[in-house]
Scaffold this active site. Sequence first.
Site, PDB file in Angstrom:
ATOM      1  N   ALA A 263      42.034 -55.548 -22.948  1.00  0.00           N
ATOM      2  CA  ALA A 263      42.305 -54.391 -22.078  1.00  0.00           C
ATOM      3  C   ALA A 263      42.854 -54.758 -20.700  1.00  0.00           C
ATOM      4  O   ALA A 263      43.382 -53.895 -20.003  1.00  0.00           O
ATOM      5  CB  ALA A 263      41.022 -53.564 -21.913  1.00  0.00           C
TER       6      ALA A 263
ATOM      7  N   GLY B  66      45.263 -56.965 -20.109  1.00  0.00           N
ATOM      8  CA  GLY B  66      46.589 -57.572 -20.221  1.00  0.00           C
ATOM      9  C   GLY B  66      47.723 -56.629 -19.877  1.00  0.00           C
ATOM     10  O   GLY B  66      47.521 -55.469 -19.482  1.00  0.00           O
TER      11      GLY B  66
ATOM     12  N   GLY C 177      47.422 -54.007 -22.418  1.00  0.00           N
ATOM     13  CA  GLY C 177      46.086 -53.407 -22.390  1.00  0.00           C
ATOM     14  C   GLY C 177      45.880 -52.427 -21.243  1.00  0.00           C
ATOM     15  O   GLY C 177      45.287 -51.357 -21.428  1.00  0.00           O
TER      16      GLY C 177
ATOM     17  N   ASN D 110      46.970 -66.834 -31.494  1.00  0.00           N
ATOM     18  CA  ASN D 110      46.549 -65.466 -31.785  1.00  0.00           C
ATOM     19  C   ASN D 110      45.794 -65.310 -33.106  1.00  0.00           C
ATOM     20  O   ASN D 110      44.997 -64.382 -33.250  1.00  0.00           O
ATOM     21  CB  ASN D 110      47.755 -64.528 -31.749  1.00  0.00           C
ATOM     22  CG  ASN D 110      48.259 -64.326 -30.326  1.00  0.00           C
ATOM     23  OD1 ASN D 110      47.664 -64.839 -29.379  1.00  0.00           O
ATOM     24  ND2 ASN D 110      49.347 -63.600 -30.166  1.00  0.00           N
TER      25      ASN D 110
ATOM     26  N   ASN E 204      50.515 -60.049 -31.990  1.00  0.00           N
ATOM     27  CA  ASN E 204      51.507 -60.684 -32.859  1.00  0.00           C
ATOM     28  C   ASN E 204      51.063 -62.064 -33.330  1.00  0.00           C
ATOM     29  O   ASN E 204      50.240 -62.689 -32.670  1.00  0.00           O
ATOM     30  CB  ASN E 204      52.823 -60.840 -32.078  1.00  0.00           C
ATOM     31  CG  ASN E 204      53.708 -59.626 -32.235  1.00  0.00           C
ATOM     32  OD1 ASN E 204      53.816 -59.059 -33.314  1.00  0.00           O
ATOM     33  ND2 ASN E 204      54.365 -59.222 -31.147  1.00  0.00           N
TER      34      ASN E 204
ATOM     35  N   ASP F 177      58.951 -50.337 -32.878  1.00  0.00           N
ATOM     36  CA  ASP F 177      60.235 -50.431 -33.588  1.00  0.00           C
ATOM     37  C   ASP F 177      60.822 -49.035 -33.826  1.00  0.00           C
ATOM     38  O   ASP F 177      62.036 -48.843 -33.740  1.00  0.00           O
ATOM     39  CB  ASP F 177      60.051 -51.165 -34.926  1.00  0.00           C
ATOM     40  CG  ASP F 177      59.517 -52.574 -34.728  1.00  0.00           C
ATOM     41  OD1 ASP F 177      59.938 -53.227 -33.756  1.00  0.00           O
ATOM     42  OD2 ASP F 177      58.680 -53.013 -35.524  1.00  0.00           O
TER      43      ASP F 177
ATOM     44  N   HIS G 186      57.126 -56.560 -38.854  1.00  0.00           N
ATOM     45  CA  HIS G 186      57.371 -56.460 -37.409  1.00  0.00           C
ATOM     46  C   HIS G 186      57.789 -57.822 -36.853  1.00  0.00           C
ATOM     47  O   HIS G 186      57.069 -58.443 -36.075  1.00  0.00           O
ATOM     48  CB  HIS G 186      56.124 -55.922 -36.688  1.00  0.00           C
ATOM     49  CG  HIS G 186      56.288 -55.927 -35.196  1.00  0.00           C
ATOM     50  ND1 HIS G 186      57.188 -55.109 -34.546  1.00  0.00           N
ATOM     51  CD2 HIS G 186      55.710 -56.676 -34.225  1.00  0.00           C
ATOM     52  CE1 HIS G 186      57.144 -55.350 -33.252  1.00  0.00           C
ATOM     53  NE2 HIS G 186      56.255 -56.304 -33.025  1.00  0.00           N
TER      54      HIS G 186
ATOM     55  N   MET H  36      55.415 -50.878 -25.127  1.00  0.00           N
ATOM     56  CA  MET H  36      54.415 -51.116 -26.186  1.00  0.00           C
ATOM     57  C   MET H  36      53.162 -50.279 -25.939  1.00  0.00           C
ATOM     58  O   MET H  36      52.550 -49.773 -26.883  1.00  0.00           O
ATOM     59  CB  MET H  36      54.074 -52.611 -26.262  1.00  0.00           C
ATOM     60  CG  MET H  36      53.092 -52.951 -27.367  1.00  0.00           C
ATOM     61  SD  MET H  36      53.670 -52.471 -29.011  1.00  0.00           S
ATOM     62  CE  MET H  36      52.385 -51.373 -29.564  1.00  0.00           C
TER      63      MET H  36
HETATM   64  P1  NAD Z   1      48.969 -60.506 -21.951  1.00  0.00           P
HETATM   65  O1  NAD Z   1      48.851 -61.985 -21.898  1.00  0.00           O
HETATM   66  O2  NAD Z   1      49.507 -59.797 -20.766  1.00  0.00           O
HETATM   67  O3  NAD Z   1      47.557 -59.865 -22.277  1.00  0.00           O
HETATM   68  C1  NAD Z   1      46.752 -60.336 -23.317  1.00  0.00           C
HETATM   69  C2  NAD Z   1      45.313 -60.074 -22.938  1.00  0.00           C
HETATM   70  O4  NAD Z   1      44.511 -60.547 -24.021  1.00  0.00           O
HETATM   71  C3  NAD Z   1      44.875 -60.820 -21.656  1.00  0.00           C
HETATM   72  O5  NAD Z   1      44.253 -59.919 -20.760  1.00  0.00           O
HETATM   73  C4  NAD Z   1      43.887 -61.856 -22.191  1.00  0.00           C
HETATM   74  O6  NAD Z   1      42.828 -62.160 -21.270  1.00  0.00           O
HETATM   75  C5  NAD Z   1      43.357 -61.155 -23.438  1.00  0.00           C
HETATM   76  N1  NAD Z   1      42.739 -62.062 -24.389  1.00  0.00           N
HETATM   77  C6  NAD Z   1      43.128 -63.306 -24.770  1.00  0.00           C
HETATM   78  N2  NAD Z   1      42.228 -63.812 -25.629  1.00  0.00           N
HETATM   79  C7  NAD Z   1      41.285 -62.869 -25.812  1.00  0.00           C
HETATM   80  C8  NAD Z   1      40.087 -62.797 -26.580  1.00  0.00           C
HETATM   81  N3  NAD Z   1      39.697 -63.813 -27.355  1.00  0.00           N
HETATM   82  N4  NAD Z   1      39.351 -61.664 -26.521  1.00  0.00           N
HETATM   83  C9  NAD Z   1      39.754 -60.619 -25.741  1.00  0.00           C
HETATM   84  N5  NAD Z   1      40.850 -60.630 -24.983  1.00  0.00           N
HETATM   85  C10 NAD Z   1      41.598 -61.742 -25.025  1.00  0.00           C
HETATM   86  O7  NAD Z   1      49.838 -60.152 -23.256  1.00  0.00           O
HETATM   87  P2  NAD Z   1      50.525 -58.752 -23.638  1.00  0.00           P
HETATM   88  O8  NAD Z   1      51.912 -58.728 -23.126  1.00  0.00           O
HETATM   89  O9  NAD Z   1      49.594 -57.643 -23.291  1.00  0.00           O
HETATM   90  O10 NAD Z   1      50.641 -58.912 -25.239  1.00  0.00           O
HETATM   91  C11 NAD Z   1      49.480 -58.896 -26.056  1.00  0.00           C
HETATM   92  C12 NAD Z   1      49.841 -59.113 -27.506  1.00  0.00           C
HETATM   93  O11 NAD Z   1      50.637 -58.023 -27.997  1.00  0.00           O
HETATM   94  C13 NAD Z   1      50.698 -60.359 -27.772  1.00  0.00           C
HETATM   95  O12 NAD Z   1      50.253 -60.977 -28.947  1.00  0.00           O
HETATM   96  C14 NAD Z   1      52.099 -59.800 -27.978  1.00  0.00           C
HETATM   97  O13 NAD Z   1      52.912 -60.643 -28.751  1.00  0.00           O
HETATM   98  C15 NAD Z   1      51.761 -58.531 -28.705  1.00  0.00           C
HETATM   99  N6  NAD Z   1      52.848 -57.531 -28.737  1.00  0.00           N
HETATM  100  C16 NAD Z   1      52.956 -56.767 -29.852  1.00  0.00           C
HETATM  101  C17 NAD Z   1      53.931 -55.803 -29.952  1.00  0.00           C
HETATM  102  C18 NAD Z   1      54.032 -54.952 -31.198  1.00  0.00           C
HETATM  103  O14 NAD Z   1      55.034 -54.233 -31.340  1.00  0.00           O
HETATM  104  N7  NAD Z   1      53.063 -54.957 -32.092  1.00  0.00           N
HETATM  105  C19 NAD Z   1      54.826 -55.601 -28.893  1.00  0.00           C
HETATM  106  C20 NAD Z   1      54.687 -56.376 -27.749  1.00  0.00           C
HETATM  107  C21 NAD Z   1      53.688 -57.350 -27.680  1.00  0.00           C
END
Ligand code: NAD
Length: 348
Positions: free
Chosen positions: A34, A36, A39, A127, A152, A183, A210, A261
């Site tokens: 949450a 990030g 988040g 991940n 991802n 998407d 994806h 996202m």
């Molecule tokens: P970010 O680094 O800004 O945030 C990730 C958050 O996850 C951070 O706050 C981190 O502290 C937290 N985190 C890490 N390990 C953790 C754990 N074990 N438990 C709880 N929290 C944990 O990254 P972001 O830009 O927010 O992206 C997050 C994910 O979403 C990435 O894997 C990214 O590739 C994916 N993503 C998916 C899509 C989609 O279309 N599905 C699109 C964009 C990004």
Amino acid sequence: MLSRVARPVATAAGLGRSFSGSSQCNAKVAVLGASGGIGQPLSLLLKNSPLVGELSLYDIAHTPGVAADLSHIETRAKVTGYLGAEQLPAALKGCEMVVMPAGVPRKPDLCTAHLFGMTRDDLFTTNASVVADLTEACARHCPEAMICVISNPVNSTIPITTEVFKKLGVYNPNKIFGVSTLDIVRANTFVAELKGLDPARVSVPVIGGHAGKTIIPLISQCNPKVEIPQDKLQALTERIQEAGTEVVKAKAGAGSATLSMAYAGARFAFSLLDAMNGKEGVVECAFVRSEETESPYFSTPLLLGKNGIEKNLGLGKLSAFEEKLVAEAMSELKASIKKGEDFVKNRK
Ligand code: NAD
């Protein structure tokens, strides 16, 4: 208040577009990751929804601050922050929905000036463990919840989630979703730009997976119907498939798509909450367990209901170009799925 900025319900080509949720309910929703880039804005959108009664914010950093900040917003959802693994069970207890953007995002490879940088599959090493640990906690503490995975590579993190739930004997394929809504959002926007349409009235199903060429926009099923010559269709399809990389490059080291996202994640969550609330005819595409193709997981339009997936609406009629895209996606898709399944099988 979101009610002023909320998008009206617009259903086109069978794909739901109920952005803020049309009615009120009291769901307890957890956001894992949450604090990030995704988040935080995702939590903001959820906090503004009348569909959410309780918002449980979990991360390994900063959640007390994010929760305190959001809790001052004049909407009904009660916000609580949970920090670190020992607080995860409490974060999940009683949740009807879990949305998971935890983990690391893609970055361009600035050292080698690699234009595209990391692929989504490069994120697997970090991940896969994050998703396996978090979904194991979900399977133990809220086994009935809808699990919406954003982390991802989605093509592998959904098989991981499935295997974890199976191992703990609480697997329900109708409640595990890989969120591919971004998407669809991108396809709607790009088609609208190209044809001079209002993007809110455009609806393009996007099927497959994806990542890169596994992302398959079905422009032939666009509503309203659009005519696009083959050379432009090829370029449009490639732009949708590589749109995430467009953002990664533009952010130049600051991560991948976060705001769009968060919008897409919220759109999916609100559609599902609406359906859980008894609204009929809610359809969204998501990457799920599937028998529609030779791939054991595949994204297609899904009719959502009180218990998750009510009916898989399948691929529909494809053009010859789209059939070729599906055929070309299969080997990558199956390899990413197997990688996720093997990860859980080989995990101690
Ligand atoms: P970010 O680094 O800004 O945030 C990730 C958050 O996850 C951070 O706050 C981190 O502290 C937290 N985190 C890490 N390990 C953790 C754990 N074990 N438990 C709880 N929290 C944990 O990254 P972001 O830009 O927010 O992206 C997050 C994910 O979403 C990435 O894997 C990214 O590739 C994916 N993503 C998916 C899509 C989609 O279309 N599905 C699109 C964009 C990004």
